[in-house]
Design an enzyme around this catalytic site. Sequence first.
Site: not given
Length: 355
Positions: A32, A187, A194, A197, A203
């Site tokens: 991370e 994205c 799109c 997605c 959206c």
Amino acid sequence: MAWYDRHGRHDLPWQAGDAEGRRDPYRVWLAEVMLQQTQVATVIAYFQRFVAALPSLRQLAEAEEDHVLALWSGLGYYRRARFLQRAARVCVERHGGELPRDFTALAALPGIGRSTAGAILAQAHGLRFPILDGNVKRVLARHRGIHGHPGQSAVARELWRHADACTPAERVADYTQAIMDLGATVCTRARPACARCPLAEDCIARRDGLTAMLPTARPRQALPTRRTVMLVLRDPSGRILLERRPPQGVWPGLWSLPETADHAQAWPAAQAHARLDDATALTPFEHVFTHYRLHVEPLLFDGVQAHPGVTDRTDLRWSTSGELATLGLPAPVRQLLQTLEPPAPTTIFPRDLTR
């Protein structure tokens, strides 16, 4: 989640679990931190090298800082590496050598904060905490039609509200990876896919033709250019003179090359460290930081003779090519040194043989 099961990333090295499927919090945390400001494709090799050298939190805490910075060299944002080791030492001193499972204690460690703490607890322990890294901000800003730069406090609060509302009570680790993967692979910042997605149907950005405008970009400012002359002093055996940078400013605490503001100061600055003959101008280059461009003009002083006492200073050292690989060097400095031609062999004249 259905999209993630089919298309998400399931074999990242920090996702490996034990026989019962539990992930190592240390590996999750390391990943991370590395993934802050850096893409997965770049991080994987650095992560594998880092855990091979320092496989546990205690070993990280006990390592020499130069070793940690050398392992980090090339990832940039070196403050992350220092915070990583500082947090490891706090864990040894206060938390029995383990990352705390308490959110408040975890988020208080150097370099972690709210989103990273949530990601660690979600992925290592399956605890329900939302995350809000750059990919997640982009997905939520577009899906919910949130205008304004995410760095603004009011916009950040709105994004956190949606991040919390979307986080499920089950399969939290998978969801956390899923929404990050969605932002990283579908994205995307430019030319989002799109049509692929799973959130396209509702959206707001797609509906209103706003995908190119959301999330709202930071107001742009022209980057100023700063100039410096780097002094590459190499002795007859091929050793390079390095100088440790101060703890504040650019590349804090890393080993780098001595610098001067211009060519007029270069010669006396180099003479302060060694006896030398002539300088060769190497190819200039630029390195772009967040707030400015650094224009570097390197000068090579070859075959120099070190003045006695130079290496008595803790901020200076003559380093062989083998030692350079073990030190924390800024990536552009390491690249510069790797491009140097080998030193010319020393010529022995007949009169030298009688000495």
